[in-house]
Design an enzyme around this catalytic site. Structure first.
Site, PDB file in Angstrom:
ATOM      1  N   GLU A   1      -4.517  -8.794  -0.238  1.00 19.60           N
ATOM      2  CA  GLU A   1      -5.304  -8.557   0.982  1.00 19.60           C
ATOM      3  C   GLU A   1      -6.749  -8.437   0.559  1.00 19.60           C
ATOM      4  O   GLU A   1      -7.072  -7.607  -0.307  1.00 19.60           O
ATOM      5  CB  GLU A   1      -4.882  -7.256   1.679  1.00 19.60           C
ATOM      6  CG  GLU A   1      -3.581  -7.366   2.421  1.00 19.60           C
ATOM      7  CD  GLU A   1      -3.241  -6.101   3.219  1.00 19.60           C
ATOM      8  OE1 GLU A   1      -4.172  -5.436   3.734  1.00 19.60           O
ATOM      9  OE2 GLU A   1      -2.046  -5.783   3.285  1.00 19.60           O
TER      10      GLU A   1
ATOM     11  N   GLU B   1       0.843  -1.205   0.000  1.00 18.86           N
ATOM     12  CA  GLU B   1       0.000   0.000   0.000  1.00 18.86           C
ATOM     13  C   GLU B   1       0.881   1.260   0.000  1.00 18.86           C
ATOM     14  O   GLU B   1       0.756   2.134   0.868  1.00 18.86           O
ATOM     15  CB  GLU B   1      -0.985  -0.010   1.180  1.00 18.86           C
ATOM     16  CG  GLU B   1      -1.968  -1.171   1.072  1.00 18.86           C
ATOM     17  CD  GLU B   1      -3.172  -1.102   1.999  1.00 18.86           C
ATOM     18  OE1 GLU B   1      -3.227  -0.229   2.896  1.00 18.86           O
ATOM     19  OE2 GLU B   1      -4.080  -1.945   1.824  1.00 18.86           O
TER      20      GLU B   1
HETATM   21  O1  AHR Z   1      -4.892  -5.989   7.094  1.00 14.56           O
HETATM   22  C1  AHR Z   1      -4.833  -4.815   7.850  1.00 14.56           C
HETATM   23  C2  AHR Z   1      -4.226  -3.652   7.080  1.00 14.56           C
HETATM   24  O2  AHR Z   1      -5.062  -3.304   6.017  1.00 14.56           O
HETATM   25  C3  AHR Z   1      -2.899  -3.906   6.412  1.00 14.56           C
HETATM   26  O3  AHR Z   1      -1.826  -3.735   7.272  1.00 14.56           O
HETATM   27  C4  AHR Z   1      -2.867  -2.856   5.353  1.00 14.56           C
HETATM   28  O4  AHR Z   1      -2.068  -3.224   4.253  1.00 14.56           O
HETATM   29  C5  AHR Z   1      -4.330  -2.669   4.984  1.00 14.56           C
HETATM   30  O5  AHR Z   1      -4.699  -1.359   4.891  1.00 14.56           O
END
Ligand code: AHR
Length: 497
Positions: A297, A174
């Site tokens: 994710e 991110e």
């Molecule tokens: O999964 C929790 C958080 O969500 C992670 O650290 C981040 O990459 C995302 O915003």
């Protein structure tokens, strides 16, 4: 009761479904790593060298293919040297994003041991935001180099003379946000520096670039990130995958409304739109290279999951249905989705299992992963749905979408077909004719995940409230009829004659 048709073409086999689509993610966040995986010193919890045995068994049963680590946002502030060597000498550092101390008792060598015990491939995300290409290339040398260097001698002294052979390397996480607030073009320039050195240390690794997350389709920052990145990174040899993140939030984790339930499945169509946007940029800028999309994710993020409680939340049947629909989507996109990692393995967000001391329960989502296991490595089948639909708005200011009440994907290995069906209506059973074109069915067996209410949940009081039950199906020729109940997930194994 409404009616539907699902047609399958067993002879028309398409892309191979990468097992990595069924991947996981473990971040140093709340109780995911410490307590969820690592229980060194907690004598009451059955363990092997610090790794809790119940979690190892659960992940082994799922045949978990890949594990992303150490973050998440944590990755871009992690310095891997803090986590190697004698445990007593490791520093306690600040876990910047999750507001807790980091004891560094789980580092590279412990994580590799965990992956070996599970039988999954490690996927390491390196630090771009507050790190350097030097730190990242040293980490890769420590993990993968077979020659004799100070770093590889250190690895041997820490228990592994043999290289770990880590294949997947994320170049930051991110990076448009917690990973350094980059614009796409600026990230591209740093990406090329990191990737050049990582590729030189080990040309066999697969590199994952951070891609956009489309939280709001009207936000130009996100819409241009992938475009600007690819334009400024004209070296297809340096990129194997680009990431995409998607969290789902619709009402309360348990007391959601019927409207929230239906809107959630429109959000899955928004995720498909994200895939389309990402793919179109990849096709345009890298026409001669197949760059995969790693949705590294994804999952439900309920309002109850906050930094203060380590992102812990409730686990209902609705979460599991969402997982089933998302995984069906990834199967159908297996020509482009090369990996996906649900967030996060234990205790955090949409996890597989929740622990409390020596106790543990499996979430409804775990059962969906279990029911979908045979899709891993199988070939996607062509399928057609003729089912009722409803209308709902997806996330991020998107247009109203028409959501199919039944969502399905099918895959085949030899004469065995797996058909997985999510009923995305809160109250509509669908009597469905399943037709196999030009094939005769020998037998059908299956399991369904269902409950009276999609708000039913597993917790320590009712750990088995949501669990799969066997279903009976009689087939004749190449056809059978089956009722897919409202708010359910069904996996049918069809044996061809
Ligand atoms: O999964 C929790 C958080 O969500 C992670 O650290 C981040 O990459 C995302 O915003």
């Amino acid at each position: 009761m409404s009616k539907g048709v699902i047609r399958l073409w067993p002879a028309l086999r398409r892309s191979r479904i990468s097992p990595n689509i069924y991947g996981h993610f473990a971040e140093h966040l709340g109780r995911c790593v410490y307590e969820g995986i690592w229980v060194d010193g907690q004598r009451r919890v059955p363990q092997e060298d610090g790794l809790r045995l119940d979690i190892l068994a659960a992940l082994k049963h799922l045949r978990a293919p890949v594990m992303r680590w150490p973050g998440g946002c944590f990755a871009d502030d992690y310095h891997w040297r803090d986590g190697i060597g004698p445990k007593k000498e490791r520093p306690t550092t600040m876990n910047l994003w999750w507001k807790q101390g980091e004891p560094n008792q789980v580092g590279t060598d412990e994580f590799m041991r965990f992956c070996r015990a599970v039988g999954c491939a490690p996927y390491v995300c390196c630090n771009v935001g507050s790190g350097s290409p030097w730190e990242a290339r040293d980490w890769l040398e420590y993990c993968n180099f077979g020659g004799d260097t100070t770093l590889t001698r250190q690895r041997a002294a820490n228990g592994s003379p043999e290289p770990y052979g880590v294949k997947y390397w994320g170049v930051g996480n991110e990076n448009w946000g917690c990973g350094g607030r980059y614009r796409g073009g600026d990230y591209a320039r740093d990406y090329a520096r990191f990737a050049t050195y990582l590729r030189a240390v080990d040309p066999s690794v697969e590199l994952i670039a951070c891609g956009a997350t489309f939280d709001d389709y009207k936000n130009p920052l996100f819409n241009t990130f992938n475009h600007d990145f690819c334009q400024e990174m004209p070296y297809p040899d340096l990129i194997d995958h680009i990431s995409l993140h998607r969290y789902f939030k619709r009402g309360d984790g348990v007391k959601f409304s019927d409207g929230d339930f239906h809107a959630l499945f429109a959000d899955v169509l928004s995720l498909e739109h994200d895939l389309e946007l990402t793919e179109s940029v990849l096709r345009y800028f890298y026409p001669h290279k197949h760059v995969g999309i790693a949705v590294d994710e994804w999952g439900m993020w309920h309002p109850s999951a906050t930094v203060e409680n380590g992102l812990e939340q409730e686990h209902t049947l609705r979460d599991a249905l969402l997982a089933g629909s998302v995984l069906n989507l990834f199967n159908r996109w297996s020509h482009r989705v090369s990996m996906a990692n649900i967030a996060q393995t234990v205790n955090v967000l949409q996890c597989m299992a929740v622990t409390d001391g020596a106790r543990m329960f499996l979430t409804p989502t775990y059962h969906v992963f279990d029911m979908m296991r045979p899709h891993m490595g199988a070939r996607l089948l062509t399928r057609e749905l003729d089912v009722p639909t409803y209308e709902a708005h997806g996330v991020g200011g998107s247009a109203k979408r028409s959501v199919a009440v039944l969502d399905a994907s099918a895959s085949g290995v030899g004469r065995k077909i797996l058909l997985t069906v999510s009923n995305q209506s809160i109250d509509e059973d669908v009597e469905t004719t399943v037709e196999l074109r030009e094939h005769t069915i020998a037998s059908v067996s299956g399991r369904v995940l269902n409950a009276d209410d999609p708000r039913a949940r597993n917790n320590f009081d009712t750990p088995g409230a949501v669990k799969p039950k066997r279903v009976r199906v009689d087939a004749e020729g190449g056809t059978f009829t089956h009722v897919f109940p409202a708010h359910s997930f069904t996996a049918l194994t069809i044996n061809l004659a």
